[in-house]
Design a protein around this motif. Structure first.
Motif, PDB file in Angstrom:
ATOM      1  N   GLU A 153       0.663  -1.294   0.019  1.00 33.24           N
ATOM      2  CA  GLU A 153       0.445  -0.024  -0.005  1.00 33.24           C
ATOM      3  C   GLU A 153       0.615   1.466  -0.267  1.00 33.24           C
ATOM      4  N   MET A 154       2.450   0.844   0.052  1.00 32.21           N
ATOM      5  CA  MET A 154       2.916   2.249   0.106  1.00 32.21           C
ATOM      6  C   MET A 154       3.045   2.878  -0.587  1.00 32.21           C
ATOM      7  N   THR A 155       2.963   4.021  -1.414  1.00 28.87           N
ATOM      8  CA  THR A 155       3.335   4.755  -2.510  1.00 28.87           C
ATOM      9  C   THR A 155       4.431   5.449  -2.950  1.00 28.87           C
TER      10      THR A 155
ATOM     11  N   ASN B   2      -9.625  11.289  12.811  1.00 25.66           N
ATOM     12  CA  ASN B   2      -8.549  11.570  11.297  1.00 25.66           C
ATOM     13  C   ASN B   2      -7.863  12.869  12.000  1.00 25.66           C
ATOM     14  N   ASN B   3      -6.806  12.804  10.731  1.00 24.05           N
ATOM     15  CA  ASN B   3      -5.741  13.546  11.277  1.00 24.05           C
ATOM     16  C   ASN B   3      -4.947  14.644   9.626  1.00 24.05           C
ATOM     17  N   SER B   4      -4.437  15.142  10.426  1.00 18.32           N
ATOM     18  CA  SER B   4      -3.548  16.263   9.349  1.00 18.32           C
ATOM     19  C   SER B   4      -2.386  15.981   8.720  1.00 18.32           C
ATOM     20  N   ALA B  32      -0.014   4.176   7.607  1.00 17.07           N
ATOM     21  CA  ALA B  32      -0.833   4.021   8.278  1.00 17.07           C
ATOM     22  C   ALA B  32      -1.623   4.182   9.409  1.00 17.07           C
ATOM     23  N   ILE B  33      -0.895   5.671   9.510  1.00 19.04           N
ATOM     24  CA  ILE B  33      -1.563   6.679  10.544  1.00 19.04           C
ATOM     25  C   ILE B  33      -1.588   7.421   9.246  1.00 19.04           C
ATOM     26  N   GLU B  34      -1.716   8.333   8.302  1.00 22.89           N
ATOM     27  CA  GLU B  34      -2.206   9.298   7.372  1.00 22.89           C
ATOM     28  C   GLU B  34      -3.285   8.436   6.486  1.00 22.89           C
ATOM     29  N   GLN B  35      -3.475   6.869   6.138  1.00 26.99           N
ATOM     30  CA  GLN B  35      -4.428   6.110   6.058  1.00 26.99           C
ATOM     31  C   GLN B  35      -5.771   6.158   6.816  1.00 26.99           C
ATOM     32  N   GLY B  36      -5.230   6.332   8.337  1.00 23.44           N
ATOM     33  CA  GLY B  36      -6.280   5.809   9.025  1.00 23.44           C
ATOM     34  C   GLY B  36      -6.369   4.791   9.577  1.00 23.44           C
ATOM     35  N   LYS B  37      -5.382   4.147   9.230  1.00 24.50           N
ATOM     36  CA  LYS B  37      -5.489   2.675   9.818  1.00 24.50           C
ATOM     37  C   LYS B  37      -4.861   2.177  11.409  1.00 24.50           C
ATOM     38  N   TYR B  38      -4.316   3.465  11.575  1.00 26.08           N
ATOM     39  CA  TYR B  38      -3.549   2.760  12.700  1.00 26.08           C
ATOM     40  C   TYR B  38      -3.272   4.373  13.462  1.00 26.08           C
TER      41      TYR B  38
END
Lengths: 157, 66
Positions: A153-155, B2-4, B32-38
């Motif tokens: 998933e890493m772009t 949510n995160n920015s 993972a953090i940016e995608q909100g998965k973690y």
């Protein structure tokens, strides 16, 4: 966040070597009936129960260590692979590891439940033999699948 | 939650790899953090806030139903 205590990363490679060796030894044992005499040693056993002989406690007896090796290698190897640090070990990797372990224990016992209800006789003992390693196999497979999925998933930036 | 992070990273002009190295985690964690998965630990969130020179509430915010 405190990370769980793990073995250094180098143990992972050693673990794969042990698992590979086990597969190799088991294959030649299975296909060529390989059971070397030089692996028969006088060994101290805590409990020994053989077919058509008495049960003994705390005695030296002649044992073929091939079966011990075939049991120990995948267990030690599996523990090395499953519980060695990744090159960069952090809290997210820790979370993946722990959730994989939880998942593995659950799936393992659900499978055992299913097997207990459906398989009977001598075949059940074969299943129990596999069950000695299945929790490690499921754990390692799940953990590495999650690592692979996250890497995918890493772009590129 | 949510995160920015992605926005702050773009404003600062740093890659995921650089951010990961600075705060001492893998790039997978940043993704993972940016995608909100973690959701990171408080320590990691504070490290990010310190790096972006902002308050933690500006990086992370609860969703309405949380």
């Amino acid at each position: 966040m405190d990370l769980i205590v793990l073995l250094p990363n180098g143990f992972k490679k050693m673990g794969w070597v042990l698992i590979g060796l086990r597969i190799f030894l088991w294959s030649i044992h299975l296909f060529f009936d390989w059971e070397p005499e030089w692996l028969v040693v006088n060994y101290f056993t805590v409990f020994n129960s053989q077919f058509f002989s008495d049960t003994t406690w705390f005695e030296f007896s002649k044992q073929n260590m091939l079966y011990t090796i075939l049991t120990i290698f995948p267990i030690v190897g599996g523990l090395f692979v499953g519980f060695s640090k990744e090159k960069i070990e952090d809290e997210f990797i820790n979370k993946l590891r722990l959730s994989s372990l939880l998942w593995a224990v659950l799936i393992n016992y659900l499978l055992l439940l299913l097997v207990s209800l459906t398989i009977f006789g001598a075949a059940f003992f074969n299943v129990l033999t596999i069950h000695m390693f299945s929790v490690l196999i499921i754990f390692i497979t799940r953990f590495n699948f999650l690592l692979w999925k996250n890497r995918k998933e890493m772009t590129h930036e | 939650m949510n995160n920015s992070i992605k926005m702050h990273r773009a404003q600062k002009g740093v890659t995921q790899q650089v951010l990961a190295e600075v705060i001492g985690v893998s790039r997978q964690s940043i993704v993972a953090i940016e995608q909100g998965k973690y959701v990171p630990s408080t320590v990691l969130a504070l490290k990010m806030a310190r790096y972006f020179e902002t308050q933690i509430e500006k990086l992370f915010e609860l969703e309405v139903d949380e």
